[in-house]
Write a protein that holds these residues in place. Structure first.
Motif, mmCIF file in Angstrom:
data_model
loop_
_atom_site.group_PDB
_atom_site.id
_atom_site.type_symbol
_atom_site.label_atom_id
_atom_site.label_comp_id
_atom_site.label_asym_id
_atom_site.label_seq_id
_atom_site.Cartn_x
_atom_site.Cartn_y
_atom_site.Cartn_z
ATOM 1 N N ILE A 149 6.016 2.236 -5.400
ATOM 2 C CA ILE A 149 4.796 3.036 -5.446
ATOM 3 C C ILE A 149 3.866 2.582 -4.322
ATOM 4 O O ILE A 149 3.702 1.391 -4.063
ATOM 5 C CB ILE A 149 4.079 2.912 -6.804
ATOM 6 N N SER A 150 3.289 3.551 -3.649
ATOM 7 C CA SER A 150 2.264 3.311 -2.638
ATOM 8 C C SER A 150 0.920 3.673 -3.263
ATOM 9 O O SER A 150 0.779 4.758 -3.832
ATOM 10 C CB SER A 150 2.534 4.167 -1.399
ATOM 11 N N VAL A 183 3.885 -5.288 -0.691
ATOM 12 C CA VAL A 183 4.124 -4.783 0.670
ATOM 13 C C VAL A 183 2.791 -4.384 1.279
ATOM 14 O O VAL A 183 1.925 -3.831 0.596
ATOM 15 C CB VAL A 183 5.058 -3.545 0.645
ATOM 16 N N VAL A 184 2.638 -4.658 2.578
ATOM 17 C CA VAL A 184 1.458 -4.198 3.296
ATOM 18 C C VAL A 184 1.873 -3.210 4.371
ATOM 19 O O VAL A 184 2.963 -3.310 4.935
ATOM 20 C CB VAL A 184 0.656 -5.355 3.938
ATOM 21 N N LEU A 185 1.006 -2.254 4.606
ATOM 22 C CA LEU A 185 1.231 -1.266 5.654
ATOM 23 C C LEU A 185 0.529 -1.702 6.934
ATOM 24 O O LEU A 185 -0.661 -2.024 6.913
ATOM 25 C CB LEU A 185 0.677 0.095 5.218
ATOM 26 N N LEU A 186 1.265 -1.720 8.030
ATOM 27 C CA LEU A 186 0.677 -1.910 9.357
ATOM 28 C C LEU A 186 0.882 -0.620 10.128
ATOM 29 O O LEU A 186 2.007 -0.121 10.216
ATOM 30 C CB LEU A 186 1.344 -3.074 10.104
ATOM 31 N N ILE A 187 -0.191 -0.072 10.682
ATOM 32 C CA ILE A 187 -0.123 1.193 11.410
ATOM 33 C C ILE A 187 -0.119 0.887 12.903
ATOM 34 O O ILE A 187 -1.100 0.379 13.460
ATOM 35 C CB ILE A 187 -1.308 2.097 11.043
ATOM 36 N N ALA A 188 0.998 1.183 13.550
ATOM 37 C CA ALA A 188 1.143 0.824 14.967
ATOM 38 C C ALA A 188 0.091 1.486 15.843
ATOM 39 O O ALA A 188 -0.303 0.929 16.868
ATOM 40 C CB ALA A 188 2.542 1.183 15.458
ATOM 41 N N ARG A 237 0.308 -1.906 -0.852
ATOM 42 C CA ARG A 237 -1.140 -1.776 -0.693
ATOM 43 C C ARG A 237 -1.350 -0.941 0.579
ATOM 44 O O ARG A 237 -1.183 -1.403 1.692
ATOM 45 C CB ARG A 237 -1.799 -3.150 -0.538
ATOM 46 N N LYS A 238 -1.692 0.327 0.390
ATOM 47 C CA LYS A 238 -1.818 1.233 1.534
ATOM 48 C C LYS A 238 -3.274 1.329 1.961
ATOM 49 O O LYS A 238 -4.122 1.852 1.243
ATOM 50 C CB LYS A 238 -1.274 2.618 1.207
ATOM 51 N N ASP A 239 -3.535 0.795 3.130
ATOM 52 C CA ASP A 239 -4.884 0.809 3.686
ATOM 53 C C ASP A 239 -4.745 0.681 5.198
ATOM 54 O O ASP A 239 -3.634 0.716 5.729
ATOM 55 C CB ASP A 239 -5.718 -0.337 3.100
ATOM 56 N N PHE A 240 -5.844 0.529 5.859
ATOM 57 C CA PHE A 240 -5.856 0.431 7.319
ATOM 58 C C PHE A 240 -6.145 -1.014 7.684
ATOM 59 O O PHE A 240 -7.293 -1.466 7.667
ATOM 60 C CB PHE A 240 -6.903 1.394 7.892
ATOM 61 N N TYR A 300 -7.416 -10.961 6.981
ATOM 62 C CA TYR A 300 -8.032 -11.132 5.667
ATOM 63 C C TYR A 300 -7.472 -10.128 4.666
ATOM 64 O O TYR A 300 -7.283 -10.439 3.487
ATOM 65 C CB TYR A 300 -9.550 -10.958 5.799
ATOM 66 N N GLN A 301 -7.165 -8.922 5.141
ATOM 67 C CA GLN A 301 -6.662 -7.880 4.250
ATOM 68 C C GLN A 301 -5.274 -8.208 3.701
ATOM 69 O O GLN A 301 -4.899 -7.723 2.632
ATOM 70 C CB GLN A 301 -6.630 -6.529 4.970
ATOM 71 N N LEU A 302 -4.510 -9.017 4.425
ATOM 72 C CA LEU A 302 -3.206 -9.438 3.923
ATOM 73 C C LEU A 302 -3.383 -10.334 2.705
ATOM 74 O O LEU A 302 -2.647 -10.217 1.717
ATOM 75 C CB LEU A 302 -2.431 -10.169 5.023
ATOM 76 N N HIS A 303 -4.350 -11.225 2.768
ATOM 77 C CA HIS A 303 -4.650 -12.093 1.626
ATOM 78 C C HIS A 303 -5.204 -11.266 0.461
ATOM 79 O O HIS A 303 -4.905 -11.565 -0.705
ATOM 80 C CB HIS A 303 -5.637 -13.183 2.043
#
Length: 272
Positions: free
Chosen positions: A88-89, A137-142, A117-120, A125-128
């Protein structure tokens, strides 16, 4: 020309700076969920018998406006899990996607699936934060990050036991990918004009690094599209709006998976 992503990232930087002042890193590390075990989305996609659907919980988006503002995150997450979602996202951005501060926790408490965790992400800090929330899972937007940032954030996420889904939109962004990311996602939405086409995933498929699981994101509403994308090597599909705008999102997912299975059976029968 400023894009919606530029506006979101500028807002996010200010937002994260404020949150860091209010909740220092030490407080995140002391939270109960920070020490909880993680779940693997990579393994869930590999083992899925229901086509690797990553079902998304979101209330609205800049391109769709209000999708389902009154949605119950716990009920929808349970419906998704019951319908065979691989993961789930869950959106955590309030300003642009209408997420409530309690949404992610409600989903986490309701299901044992891998949770994105879907965010920008614009700051480590947001990874923690993602770990403290109980995310997997974390989203990284290239489009928002340099190649060096993607590599550094991926290493930081891995040190926290988190998997990384790195999202790309075009050829140039594919070139920024770190070989260490866990999953590559191709977003079918053009960030400049919001047009959507699954041909973006098909077009970029041959450019993606081999050996890294790949998923297709955005604009997937036709079960036939899953069959086409699977032929192009995709093993996961992130779908949100299509399910969220239905009265019963879990039922919508179950029906969708059933239609994909029918199409796949027909295809297998035709080539047997």
């Amino acid at each position: 020309m400023e894009t919606i992503l530029d506006r979101i990232n500028a807002h996010k930087m200010a937002e994260v700076a404020l949150r860091r002042e209010q909740t220092p890193l030490s407080a995140l590390r002391d939270s109960a969920d920070y020490a909880a075990p993680r779940r693997s989305l990579v393994a869930a996609l590999r083992d899925s018998t229901d086509y690797g659907i990553i079902a998304e919980f979101k209330r609205k988006s800049p391109s769709q406006n209000d999708i389902n503002l009154a949605a119950d995150p716990a009920a929808i997450a349970q419906g998704y899990a019951g319908a065979g979602a691989a993961g789930i996202s869950c959106l955590t951005d309030g300003a642009f996607f209408g997420a409530l501060p309690t949404d992610f926790a409600a989903v986490r408490r309701s299901v044992d699936l891998p949770l994105i965790r879907k965010d920008f992400v614009v700051d480590p800090y947001q990874l923690h934060e993602a770990r403290a929330m109980g995310g997997d899972v974390v989203l990284l937007i290239a489009a928002s990050l340099s190649a060096a940032q993607i590599a550094d954030y991926t290493a930081e996420a891995h040190s926290l036991g988190l998997e990384v889904l790195c999202e790309v939109h075009n050829e140039e962004e594919v070139g920024r990918l770190s070989p260490e990311v866990d999953i590559v996602g191709v977003n079918n939405r053009n960030l400049k004009d919001f047009s959507v086409s699954i041909h973006n995933s098909i077009r970029l498929a041959e450019l993606l690094p081999p050996g890294i699981p790949r998923i297709s994101e955005s604009g997937i509403e036709d079960p036939q599209a899953i069959a086409r994308l699977r032929r192009a090597g995709y093993r996961g599909f992130l779908i949100g709006t299509y399910f969220m705008r239905e009265a019963d999102a879990g039922r919508a997912l179950a029906d969708f998976v059933g239609q994909v299975r029918t199409i796949e059976d027909l295809y297998d029968g035709a080539i047997a």
